[in-house]
Scaffold this motif. Sequence first.
Motif, PDB file in Angstrom:
ATOM      1  N   SER A 107       0.810  -1.217   0.000  1.00 30.35           N
ATOM      2  CA  SER A 107       0.000   0.000   0.000  1.00 30.35           C
ATOM      3  C   SER A 107       0.846   1.272   0.000  1.00 30.35           C
ATOM      4  CB  SER A 107      -0.927   0.008   1.221  1.00 30.35           C
ATOM      5  OG  SER A 107      -0.170  -0.063   2.427  1.00 30.35           O
ATOM      6  N   GLU A 108       2.124   1.155   0.346  1.00 28.21           N
ATOM      7  CA  GLU A 108       2.990   2.330   0.427  1.00 28.21           C
ATOM      8  C   GLU A 108       3.912   2.476  -0.781  1.00 28.21           C
ATOM      9  OE1 GLU A 108       5.032   1.900   4.117  1.00 28.21           O
ATOM     10  OE2 GLU A 108       3.230   2.206   5.350  1.00 28.21           O
ATOM     11  N   LEU A 109       3.798   1.569  -1.746  1.00 25.79           N
ATOM     12  CA  LEU A 109       4.666   1.634  -2.912  1.00 25.79           C
ATOM     13  C   LEU A 109       4.286   2.812  -3.812  1.00 25.79           C
ATOM     14  CD1 LEU A 109       4.800  -2.140  -3.942  1.00 25.79           C
ATOM     15  CD2 LEU A 109       6.674  -0.794  -2.963  1.00 25.79           C
ATOM     16  N   ALA A 110       5.294   3.409  -4.442  1.00 25.50           N
ATOM     17  CA  ALA A 110       5.039   4.440  -5.444  1.00 25.50           C
ATOM     18  C   ALA A 110       4.352   3.804  -6.645  1.00 25.50           C
ATOM     19  CB  ALA A 110       6.346   5.110  -5.847  1.00 25.50           C
ATOM     20  N   ILE A 111       3.760   4.624  -7.492  1.00 26.39           N
ATOM     21  CA  ILE A 111       2.925   4.119  -8.582  1.00 26.39           C
ATOM     22  C   ILE A 111       3.694   3.202  -9.528  1.00 26.39           C
ATOM     23  CG2 ILE A 111       3.333   6.220  -9.933  1.00 26.39           C
ATOM     24  CD1 ILE A 111       0.173   3.987  -9.966  1.00 26.39           C
ATOM     25  N   VAL A 112       4.931   3.554  -9.872  1.00 26.84           N
ATOM     26  CA  VAL A 112       5.690   2.719 -10.805  1.00 26.84           C
ATOM     27  C   VAL A 112       6.015   1.372 -10.175  1.00 26.84           C
ATOM     28  CG1 VAL A 112       7.829   2.530 -12.133  1.00 26.84           C
ATOM     29  CG2 VAL A 112       6.633   4.719 -12.001  1.00 26.84           C
ATOM     30  N   ALA A 113       6.398   1.375  -8.900  1.00 24.70           N
ATOM     31  CA  ALA A 113       6.685   0.123  -8.202  1.00 24.70           C
ATOM     32  C   ALA A 113       5.429  -0.729  -8.060  1.00 24.70           C
ATOM     33  CB  ALA A 113       7.293   0.406  -6.836  1.00 24.70           C
ATOM     34  N   ARG A 114       4.306  -0.071  -7.822  1.00 20.89           N
ATOM     35  CA  ARG A 114       3.046  -0.817  -7.700  1.00 20.89           C
ATOM     36  C   ARG A 114       2.680  -1.472  -9.028  1.00 20.89           C
ATOM     37  NH1 ARG A 114      -1.154  -1.290  -3.822  1.00 20.89           N
ATOM     38  NH2 ARG A 114      -2.649  -2.743  -4.731  1.00 20.89           N
ATOM     39  N   ILE A 115       2.899  -0.766 -10.131  1.00 20.53           N
ATOM     40  CA  ILE A 115       2.651  -1.360 -11.447  1.00 20.53           C
ATOM     41  C   ILE A 115       3.530  -2.588 -11.641  1.00 20.53           C
ATOM     42  CG2 ILE A 115       2.915  -0.981 -13.931  1.00 20.53           C
ATOM     43  CD1 ILE A 115       2.141   1.941 -13.428  1.00 20.53           C
ATOM     44  N   ALA A 116       4.787  -2.493 -11.227  1.00 24.29           N
ATOM     45  CA  ALA A 116       5.708  -3.624 -11.364  1.00 24.29           C
ATOM     46  C   ALA A 116       5.193  -4.853 -10.636  1.00 24.29           C
ATOM     47  CB  ALA A 116       7.089  -3.238 -10.839  1.00 24.29           C
ATOM     48  N   ASP A 117       4.577  -4.649  -9.474  1.00 21.14           N
ATOM     49  CA  ASP A 117       4.092  -5.781  -8.689  1.00 21.14           C
ATOM     50  C   ASP A 117       2.701  -6.244  -9.099  1.00 21.14           C
ATOM     51  OD1 ASP A 117       6.291  -6.318  -7.034  1.00 21.14           O
ATOM     52  OD2 ASP A 117       5.793  -4.673  -5.687  1.00 21.14           O
ATOM     53  N   THR A 118       2.040  -5.495  -9.972  1.00 19.39           N
ATOM     54  CA  THR A 118       0.723  -5.885 -10.476  1.00 19.39           C
ATOM     55  C   THR A 118       0.815  -6.574 -11.831  1.00 19.39           C
ATOM     56  OG1 THR A 118      -0.375  -4.108  -9.252  1.00 19.39           O
ATOM     57  CG2 THR A 118      -1.561  -5.001 -11.144  1.00 19.39           C
ATOM     58  N   ALA A 119       1.868  -6.298 -12.580  1.00 20.34           N
ATOM     59  CA  ALA A 119       1.984  -6.811 -13.947  1.00 20.34           C
ATOM     60  C   ALA A 119       1.959  -8.335 -14.004  1.00 20.34           C
ATOM     61  CB  ALA A 119       3.259  -6.275 -14.599  1.00 20.34           C
ATOM     62  N   ASP A 120       2.728  -8.996 -13.151  1.00 18.50           N
ATOM     63  CA  ASP A 120       2.798 -10.462 -13.198  1.00 18.50           C
ATOM     64  C   ASP A 120       1.452 -11.140 -12.936  1.00 18.50           C
ATOM     65  OD1 ASP A 120       5.406 -10.502 -13.942  1.00 18.50           O
ATOM     66  OD2 ASP A 120       6.199 -11.317 -12.072  1.00 18.50           O
ATOM     67  N   PRO A 121       0.742 -10.805 -11.850  1.00 16.86           N
ATOM     68  CA  PRO A 121      -0.567 -11.432 -11.647  1.00 16.86           C
ATOM     69  C   PRO A 121      -1.523 -11.221 -12.808  1.00 16.86           C
ATOM     70  CG  PRO A 121       0.135 -10.304  -9.656  1.00 16.86           C
ATOM     71  CD  PRO A 121       1.104  -9.919 -10.734  1.00 16.86           C
ATOM     72  N   LEU A 122      -1.503 -10.027 -13.396  1.00 14.48           N
ATOM     73  CA  LEU A 122      -2.366  -9.757 -14.542  1.00 14.48           C
ATOM     74  C   LEU A 122      -1.944 -10.551 -15.765  1.00 14.48           C
ATOM     75  CD1 LEU A 122      -3.140  -5.915 -14.584  1.00 14.48           C
ATOM     76  CD2 LEU A 122      -4.772  -7.801 -14.382  1.00 14.48           C
ATOM     77  N   HIS A 123      -0.649 -10.649 -15.990  1.00 10.09           N
ATOM     78  CA  HIS A 123      -0.149 -11.286 -17.207  1.00 10.09           C
ATOM     79  C   HIS A 123      -0.392 -12.783 -17.201  1.00 10.09           C
ATOM     80  CE1 HIS A 123       2.327 -11.106 -20.845  1.00 10.09           C
ATOM     81  NE2 HIS A 123       2.827 -12.272 -20.475  1.00 10.09           N
ATOM     82  N   PHE A 124      -0.211 -13.419 -16.048  1.00 11.53           N
ATOM     83  CA  PHE A 124      -0.339 -14.882 -15.969  1.00 11.53           C
ATOM     84  C   PHE A 124      -1.642 -15.356 -15.329  1.00 11.53           C
ATOM     85  CE2 PHE A 124       4.297 -14.435 -16.368  1.00 11.53           C
ATOM     86  CZ  PHE A 124       4.546 -15.360 -17.362  1.00 11.53           C
ATOM     87  N   GLY A 125      -2.505 -14.431 -14.921  1.00 11.15           N
ATOM     88  CA  GLY A 125      -3.750 -14.843 -14.273  1.00 11.15           C
ATOM     89  C   GLY A 125      -3.529 -15.508 -12.939  1.00 11.15           C
ATOM     90  N   ASN A 126      -2.475 -15.100 -12.256  1.00 12.13           N
ATOM     91  CA  ASN A 126      -2.076 -15.755 -11.009  1.00 12.13           C
ATOM     92  C   ASN A 126      -2.422 -14.858  -9.825  1.00 12.13           C
ATOM     93  OD1 ASN A 126      -0.864 -17.678  -9.341  1.00 12.13           O
ATOM     94  ND2 ASN A 126       1.103 -16.621  -9.407  1.00 12.13           N
TER      95      ASN A 126
END
Length: 413
Positions: A301-320
């Motif tokens: 919840s405290e990550l900056a927007i770019v870091a948050r995107i980095a941690d969201t990309a994988d779950p979205l990409h692989f459906g995990n």
Amino acid sequence: MMTNRQWFALHSWAGFAFAGLLLLITATGVLATLSYEIQYVSDAKYRALTEREGAVAWAELESNLAGAYPDSHLLGAQAHQQGYLAGEARLMTPQGFRFVFFDPASGELLGEGEWGQLSRYLRDIHMYLSMGTVGKYIVTSTSILLLLSLISSVYVYRKWWRGFLTAPKGLAWKKRTDWSGWHKWLGLWAWWLTAVMAVTGAWYLAERIMYDVDIDHYPTAPTITHDDTQVAQPARSLTELVSAAQQARPDMDITGFFYPHRHNQVMGFVGQNGATLVRDRANRVYLDPITAEVVSTQYASELAIVARIADTADPLHFGNFATGSVSGWLVKVIYAVFGLMLTGLVIGGMRMHYLRTQRRDPHLAKWLGITGSASIALSVAALIYTSVVFSDYGNDSTSISPRLGDIASQPSS
């Protein structure tokens, strides 16, 4: 303003110029999404015995590993979000690297395997063609082709929204209009997944560039120092370290960790705390592996927007991203089904291009062109090369983790 003919030319080029490579990436993407589930049905060692309701049984796992592998060192371990999958512990044994699979709820050992697993093969070839940074750039650059295909399709297929419920009636191998009908219909239904793959793929390309040009975009792990006496000591036991991490972050379900390889490196624990759509690494606890003291923590919840995107990309990409046994399996199947549609789009586009080209010149080289021939050659080379090297594990370091057989005699803090 581009004309319809120009939009069609752009759409055709984006979909076919490197179609052989796109086909490899989309097909392996489908399989990579289900790679752990494929392993699940292939061997009982990949299956959790029960779905856990509480914390991962890390202490029991360490005790069981110490009994079965006393001369080995624990490098790290992870438990999957899907409760039906076994966890994976990484060990350096006297015979070399081993995966040891375990039941996350009880810590019971289920079997072992080497580095080269089906999931590793599929992900290596899908993510970077087993060609390191160059392969990463090649794969992620195909996201640009997907974006061009998406945008141009809106102009090529006028009043596209009417086609969702108009299913094609047949498919004759040599009839281009049949292939066109299926291509449009599959494209409509797979549009959302194509957009997800294109956007996340473009992010991976941008992220790779940021890494290579040293643009800070994600919090780095802290470093630590030790005196000469501490440097001579191994890290503390997993049981003691995970207890310290749980005390520091009682909100976090710890799902993974890695022992560091040097004494100036911290030990990181990762997991989930209810944050929306993030990979486990978004939440972290950093410990001093020698003293078990908390060095720092990281909250999704405290990550900056770019870091948050980095941690969201994988779950979205692989459906995990679904955690329940049923929901976790269902989301991956949905991704796989629509991924097959995306793969079918590529195949259909190749077939239509062939039928259109064949009328002018039946030669295969004319159909493929330079880029098409190059992409097919690259895809075949990647398949062969990955088959040769994916099982190689080049690092024989034991990290600074204690010898498992010595854990019982290790002094407590």
